[in-house]
Design an enzyme around this catalytic site. Structure first.
Site, PDB file in Angstrom:
ATOM      1  N   ASP A  84      63.285 140.510  68.165  1.00 54.96           N
ATOM      2  CA  ASP A  84      63.443 141.783  68.515  1.00 54.96           C
ATOM      3  C   ASP A  84      63.602 141.792  70.158  1.00 54.96           C
ATOM      4  OD1 ASP A  84      63.909 144.504  68.759  1.00 54.96           O
ATOM      5  OD2 ASP A  84      61.928 145.165  68.629  1.00 54.96           O
ATOM      6  N   ASP A  97      56.541 145.287  58.183  1.00 60.17           N
ATOM      7  CA  ASP A  97      55.742 146.496  57.671  1.00 60.17           C
ATOM      8  C   ASP A  97      56.159 147.838  58.858  1.00 60.17           C
ATOM      9  OD1 ASP A  97      54.298 145.176  60.251  1.00 60.17           O
ATOM     10  OD2 ASP A  97      52.971 146.793  60.072  1.00 60.17           O
ATOM     11  N   LYS A 155      67.620 141.130  66.236  1.00 60.87           N
ATOM     12  CA  LYS A 155      68.333 142.317  66.560  1.00 60.87           C
ATOM     13  C   LYS A 155      69.186 142.025  67.902  1.00 60.87           C
ATOM     14  CE  LYS A 155      65.045 145.662  64.736  1.00 60.87           C
ATOM     15  NZ  LYS A 155      63.817 146.381  65.103  1.00 60.87           N
ATOM     16  N   GLY A 204      54.184 138.910  59.402  1.00 61.65           N
ATOM     17  CA  GLY A 204      55.331 139.257  58.996  1.00 61.65           C
ATOM     18  C   GLY A 204      56.062 138.420  58.235  1.00 61.65           C
ATOM     19  N   GLU A 249      59.757 133.017  62.104  1.00 57.18           N
ATOM     20  CA  GLU A 249      59.494 134.454  62.181  1.00 57.18           C
ATOM     21  C   GLU A 249      60.168 135.440  61.362  1.00 57.18           C
ATOM     22  OE1 GLU A 249      57.895 136.744  63.917  1.00 57.18           O
ATOM     23  OE2 GLU A 249      57.878 136.405  65.845  1.00 57.18           O
ATOM     24  N   ASP A 250      59.592 136.567  60.939  1.00 51.48           N
ATOM     25  CA  ASP A 250      60.367 137.649  60.273  1.00 51.48           C
ATOM     26  C   ASP A 250      61.437 138.022  61.012  1.00 51.48           C
ATOM     27  OD1 ASP A 250      58.909 138.777  62.181  1.00 51.48           O
ATOM     28  OD2 ASP A 250      57.640 140.320  60.590  1.00 51.48           O
ATOM     29  N   PHE A 266      64.699 150.206  63.456  1.00 53.87           N
ATOM     30  CA  PHE A 266      63.390 149.703  62.796  1.00 53.87           C
ATOM     31  C   PHE A 266      63.701 149.212  61.213  1.00 53.87           C
ATOM     32  CE2 PHE A 266      59.172 150.350  61.229  1.00 53.87           C
ATOM     33  CZ  PHE A 266      58.513 149.492  61.706  1.00 53.87           C
ATOM     34  N   VAL A 267      63.207 148.212  60.800  1.00 53.84           N
ATOM     35  CA  VAL A 267      63.347 147.762  59.324  1.00 53.84           C
ATOM     36  C   VAL A 267      61.972 147.691  58.910  1.00 53.84           C
ATOM     37  CG1 VAL A 267      65.711 146.997  59.663  1.00 53.84           C
ATOM     38  CG2 VAL A 267      63.666 145.537  60.045  1.00 53.84           C
ATOM     39  N   ARG A 280      55.070 145.710  53.450  1.00 54.47           N
ATOM     40  CA  ARG A 280      55.455 144.639  53.252  1.00 54.47           C
ATOM     41  C   ARG A 280      55.884 143.768  51.876  1.00 54.47           C
ATOM     42  NH1 ARG A 280      53.618 142.555  58.213  1.00 54.47           N
ATOM     43  NH2 ARG A 280      51.649 143.697  59.172  1.00 54.47           N
TER      44      ARG A 280
HETATM   45  P1  IMP Z   1      59.823 140.823  69.910  1.00 54.05           P
HETATM   46  O1  IMP Z   1      58.545 140.233  70.633  1.00 54.05           O
HETATM   47  O2  IMP Z   1      60.081 142.100  70.552  1.00 54.05           O
HETATM   48  O3  IMP Z   1      60.837 139.941  69.597  1.00 54.05           O
HETATM   49  O4  IMP Z   1      59.072 141.360  68.281  1.00 54.05           O
HETATM   50  C1  IMP Z   1      58.994 140.710  67.315  1.00 54.05           C
HETATM   51  C2  IMP Z   1      58.061 141.103  66.461  1.00 54.05           C
HETATM   52  O5  IMP Z   1      57.819 142.435  66.226  1.00 54.05           O
HETATM   53  C3  IMP Z   1      58.276 140.393  64.879  1.00 54.05           C
HETATM   54  O6  IMP Z   1      57.708 139.448  64.713  1.00 54.05           O
HETATM   55  C4  IMP Z   1      57.766 141.832  64.156  1.00 54.05           C
HETATM   56  O7  IMP Z   1      56.488 141.526  63.682  1.00 54.05           O
HETATM   57  C5  IMP Z   1      58.086 142.710  65.021  1.00 54.05           C
HETATM   58  N1  IMP Z   1      59.036 143.773  64.522  1.00 54.05           N
HETATM   59  C6  IMP Z   1      60.274 143.551  65.501  1.00 54.05           C
HETATM   60  N2  IMP Z   1      61.238 144.646  65.065  1.00 54.05           N
HETATM   61  C7  IMP Z   1      60.479 145.075  63.771  1.00 54.05           C
HETATM   62  C8  IMP Z   1      61.033 145.960  63.009  1.00 54.05           C
HETATM   63  O8  IMP Z   1      62.200 146.661  63.052  1.00 54.05           O
HETATM   64  N3  IMP Z   1      60.292 146.350  61.816  1.00 54.05           N
HETATM   65  C9  IMP Z   1      58.883 145.738  61.870  1.00 54.05           C
HETATM   66  N4  IMP Z   1      58.521 144.893  62.677  1.00 54.05           N
HETATM   67  C10 IMP Z   1      59.484 144.455  63.778  1.00 54.05           C
HETATM   68 MG    MG Z   2      55.946 139.271  63.373  1.00 53.31          MG
END
Ligand code: IMP
Ligand code: MG
Length: 187
Positions: free
Chosen positions: A115, A171, A143, A56, A111-112, A164-165, A177
């Site tokens: 979450d 992606d 978020k 991402g 990071e992109d 969700f984005v 992407r």
């Molecule tokens: P986390 O581990 O829950 O913080 O999620 C982080 C990873 O989940 C990010 O690096 C993204 O690759 C993916 N991700 C989280 N939210 C989204 C979204 O809304 N769209 C697409 N990928 C997401």
């Molecule tokens: Mg990621």
């Protein structure tokens, strides 16, 4: 053949889902310039290694470092957690290791999106086995309502609602992407 056009800042219809414009290319690029300028100031006299989390973060990292005015290096590692779903599996796997030696170095994880914070927590555990001189985290998106783990994000581009984005590196089932703007799933 399916075709997605994001040049007009209009809703995207993808299967049964409607995605609405959230952040335009111009808004994203302006914010990245501000973030890069802040990082360049904070790391004067140092040579940080930007470590992008694949897949991402590849577009964000690329635009970010084009605006960095100090010497820097880059590397990547790859995690997997979402699979092809819109909801995190809650499991993180390491798919590609770092190639560089981070001991004694200033690391900026890129990071992109943050979450739940699980990926960042996992990454911090990996770095706990090494001895970098400093670690900071830079994420284009966050978020805040979704955070479940206690993680510190040093540089945040945009705080967004827990929807969700897609686009700009993010992606859905590996697609979209390539969009220049970011779109969020409408209710
Ligand atoms: P986390 O581990 O829950 O913080 O999620 C982080 C990873 O989940 C990010 O690096 C993204 O690759 C993916 N991700 C989280 N939210 C989204 C979204 O809304 N769209 C697409 N990928 C997401
Ligand atoms: Mg990621």
């Amino acid at each position: 053949m399916s075709e997605v056009n994001d040049s007009k800042n209009e809703n995207l219809i993808i299967g049964d889902d409607v995605f609405v414009p959230l952040l335009t290319e111009e808004v994203i690029q302006n914010r990245i310039k501000e973030m890069a300028s802040q990082i360049s100031q904070d790391y004067v006299g140092k040579i940080p290694i930007f470590i992008g989390v694949l897949n991402g973060a590849f577009i964000f990292l690329s635009d970010l470092i084009k605006n960095i005015s100090i010497d820097c290096e880059i590397d990547f590692f790859k995690l997997s957690s979402y699979g092809d779903s819109k909801i995190s599996s809650g499991n993180v796997r390491l798919l590609k290791e770092l190639n560089c030696d981070v001991n004694g170095r200033d690391i900026i994880i890129v990071e992109d999106i943050v979450d739940s914070g699980l990926s960042i927590k996992y990454i911090e555990e990996i770095f706990g086995k090494h001895t970098p001189s400093s670690i900071s985290v830079c994420s284009l998106l966050m978020k805040p309502e979704s955070i479940k783990y206690n993680v510190k994000i040093d540089y945040i581009g945009f705080k967004i609602p827990s929807k969700f984005v897609i686009g700009y590196g993010l992606d859905y089932a590996q697609k979209f992407r390539n969009l220049r703007s970011i779109y969020s799933l409408s209710d």
